[in-house]
Design a protein around this motif. Sequence first.
Motif, PDB file in Angstrom:
ATOM      1  N   PHE A 102       0.915  -1.223  -0.170  1.00 42.59           N
ATOM      2  CA  PHE A 102       0.117  -0.134   0.021  1.00 42.59           C
ATOM      3  C   PHE A 102       0.831   1.146  -0.153  1.00 42.59           C
ATOM      4  O   PHE A 102       1.897   1.342   0.618  1.00 42.59           O
ATOM      5  N   GLN A 103       0.693   1.980  -1.077  1.00 44.32           N
ATOM      6  CA  GLN A 103       1.394   3.469  -1.173  1.00 44.32           C
ATOM      7  C   GLN A 103       0.930   4.353   0.096  1.00 44.32           C
ATOM      8  O   GLN A 103      -0.038   4.013   0.525  1.00 44.32           O
ATOM      9  N   ASP A 104       1.764   5.393   0.406  1.00 45.61           N
ATOM     10  CA  ASP A 104       1.596   6.364   1.248  1.00 45.61           C
ATOM     11  C   ASP A 104       0.579   7.438   0.452  1.00 45.61           C
ATOM     12  O   ASP A 104       1.180   8.166  -0.334  1.00 45.61           O
ATOM     13  N   TYR A 105      -0.670   7.488   0.582  1.00 46.82           N
ATOM     14  CA  TYR A 105      -1.471   8.425   0.045  1.00 46.82           C
ATOM     15  C   TYR A 105      -2.117   9.244   1.067  1.00 46.82           C
ATOM     16  O   TYR A 105      -3.077   9.901   1.122  1.00 46.82           O
ATOM     17  N   GLY A 106      -1.107   9.975   1.782  1.00 52.47           N
ATOM     18  CA  GLY A 106      -1.592  10.896   3.190  1.00 52.47           C
ATOM     19  C   GLY A 106      -1.618  10.077   4.594  1.00 52.47           C
ATOM     20  O   GLY A 106      -1.762  11.012   5.323  1.00 52.47           O
ATOM     21  N   GLU A 107      -1.478   8.727   4.636  1.00 52.37           N
ATOM     22  CA  GLU A 107      -1.661   8.512   6.018  1.00 52.37           C
ATOM     23  C   GLU A 107      -0.311   7.163   5.922  1.00 52.37           C
ATOM     24  O   GLU A 107      -0.394   6.226   5.852  1.00 52.37           O
ATOM     25  N   PRO A 108       0.907   7.678   6.204  1.00 46.35           N
ATOM     26  CA  PRO A 108       2.031   6.917   6.478  1.00 46.35           C
ATOM     27  C   PRO A 108       1.917   5.575   7.036  1.00 46.35           C
ATOM     28  O   PRO A 108       2.553   4.561   6.534  1.00 46.35           O
ATOM     29  N   ASP A 109       1.243   5.650   8.223  1.00 42.62           N
ATOM     30  CA  ASP A 109       0.954   4.518   9.208  1.00 42.62           C
ATOM     31  C   ASP A 109       0.093   3.282   8.475  1.00 42.62           C
ATOM     32  O   ASP A 109       0.096   2.256   8.731  1.00 42.62           O
ATOM     33  N   LYS A 110      -0.513   3.523   7.213  1.00 39.95           N
ATOM     34  CA  LYS A 110      -1.422   2.836   6.582  1.00 39.95           C
ATOM     35  C   LYS A 110      -0.534   2.087   5.335  1.00 39.95           C
ATOM     36  O   LYS A 110      -1.027   1.398   4.560  1.00 39.95           O
ATOM     37  N   ALA A 111       0.698   2.659   5.214  1.00 45.26           N
ATOM     38  CA  ALA A 111       1.227   2.453   4.066  1.00 45.26           C
ATOM     39  C   ALA A 111       2.365   1.104   4.290  1.00 45.26           C
ATOM     40  O   ALA A 111       2.627   1.117   5.444  1.00 45.26           O
ATOM     41  N   GLY A 112       2.944   0.501   3.367  1.00 52.63           N
ATOM     42  CA  GLY A 112       4.106  -0.693   3.523  1.00 52.63           C
ATOM     43  C   GLY A 112       3.857  -1.766   2.706  1.00 52.63           C
ATOM     44  O   GLY A 112       2.843  -2.031   2.048  1.00 52.63           O
ATOM     45  N   VAL A 113       4.687  -2.761   2.899  1.00 49.97           N
ATOM     46  CA  VAL A 113       4.691  -3.930   2.076  1.00 49.97           C
ATOM     47  C   VAL A 113       3.920  -4.996   2.994  1.00 49.97           C
ATOM     48  O   VAL A 113       3.996  -5.058   3.922  1.00 49.97           O
ATOM     49  N   VAL A 114       2.918  -5.604   2.146  1.00 51.28           N
ATOM     50  CA  VAL A 114       2.084  -6.528   2.530  1.00 51.28           C
ATOM     51  C   VAL A 114       1.994  -7.853   2.162  1.00 51.28           C
ATOM     52  O   VAL A 114       1.710  -8.977   2.734  1.00 51.28           O
ATOM     53  N   PHE A 115       3.208  -8.113   1.191  1.00 54.13           N
ATOM     54  CA  PHE A 115       3.192  -9.232   0.600  1.00 54.13           C
ATOM     55  C   PHE A 115       4.427  -9.322  -0.023  1.00 54.13           C
ATOM     56  O   PHE A 115       4.941  -8.473  -0.957  1.00 54.13           O
ATOM     57  N   GLU A 116       5.582 -10.127   0.184  1.00 53.96           N
ATOM     58  CA  GLU A 116       6.840  -9.975  -0.386  1.00 53.96           C
ATOM     59  C   GLU A 116       7.307 -11.463  -0.775  1.00 53.96           C
ATOM     60  O   GLU A 116       8.375 -11.780  -0.499  1.00 53.96           O
ATOM     61  N   LYS A 117       6.600 -12.098  -1.726  1.00 54.74           N
ATOM     62  CA  LYS A 117       7.087 -13.575  -2.132  1.00 54.74           C
ATOM     63  C   LYS A 117       6.323 -13.626  -3.497  1.00 54.74           C
ATOM     64  O   LYS A 117       5.549 -12.788  -3.994  1.00 54.74           O
ATOM     65  N   LYS A 118       6.664 -14.806  -4.086  1.00 55.15           N
ATOM     66  CA  LYS A 118       5.889 -14.975  -5.529  1.00 55.15           C
ATOM     67  C   LYS A 118       4.703 -15.644  -5.433  1.00 55.15           C
ATOM     68  O   LYS A 118       4.406 -16.533  -4.464  1.00 55.15           O
ATOM     69  N   GLY A 119       3.748 -15.218  -6.221  1.00 61.44           N
ATOM     70  CA  GLY A 119       2.303 -15.825  -6.308  1.00 61.44           C
ATOM     71  C   GLY A 119       1.697 -15.279  -7.584  1.00 61.44           C
ATOM     72  O   GLY A 119       2.030 -14.324  -8.312  1.00 61.44           O
TER      73      GLY A 119
END
Length: 197
Positions: A95-112
Motif C-alpha cells: 500500500f502506497q502512502d497516499y496521506g497516511e504513512p501508518d497505513k502504507a507498506g509492504v504486505v506481501f513479499e513472495k512470488k504468487g
Amino acid sequence: MRRLVGGLALFALLGGVAHAAQPPVDTAGATPCSIDVYSLDDDPKGLNIRAAPSGSAPVIATLENSRSQDGEDFAVEMHVIGAKDGWLLIDRARFQDYGEPDKAGVVFEKKGWVSGKLTGSDVGDVVLRAGPSATAKVAATLYSPNSSSPAGKVDRFEVARIFDCKGEWAEVEGEFRAKTVRGWATRLCSNQITVCR
C-alpha cells in the motif's frame, strides 16, 4: 514455534492472511516482464494469491484489497514479474502512502499468481499496439485534441483487465470514450492519485 506464530501474526497485521502449509509456487513457462498494477477485486474477503496460474490452484495468501486514507479508498499495488495464460506472477504487494504513512507498506513479499481479470493500471502511452513492440500496428489511439494533458494530449485510460505482459509491455483492455479497446502498451502506472507521464 513461537517465532513462526509471531511471523504469521505480523503478516496478518500487515494486510495479508497466510495459509498453512503453503505449496511451492509454480513459475514454469512464465513470460518475464516488469510492470506495476493495482487490484480491481471488490471481494470483501480479499484478493487471492495462488500457487499456480489457475483458479483451482491452492491459495497461498489473501491480500486486503484496499485501505482508506484521508477519506478515500486506495487499492493494493503489485509488482508483476511474469505472465501465463491470463495470470500475472507477482513478487510483492504494498500500500502506497497516499496521506497516511501508518497505513502504507509492504504486505506481501513472495512470488504468487493473481488473475489478470482482477488487476488494472493507468497507461501513459498515446497508442495501444497489436503486439509488444513500438513498431507493431496501432490497435487504438488514446488521443484527444481537447485533452489538457501536458504529455502528448493523452486522455486518461484506465485498464480494466490485463491479459499478458512481456518486458515492459502489457496487453490491456479498458474503456476509452465509451468503447472497449484492447492492445499492448508500455508506461503502465499504478499510482492512484496522479497521472504518470
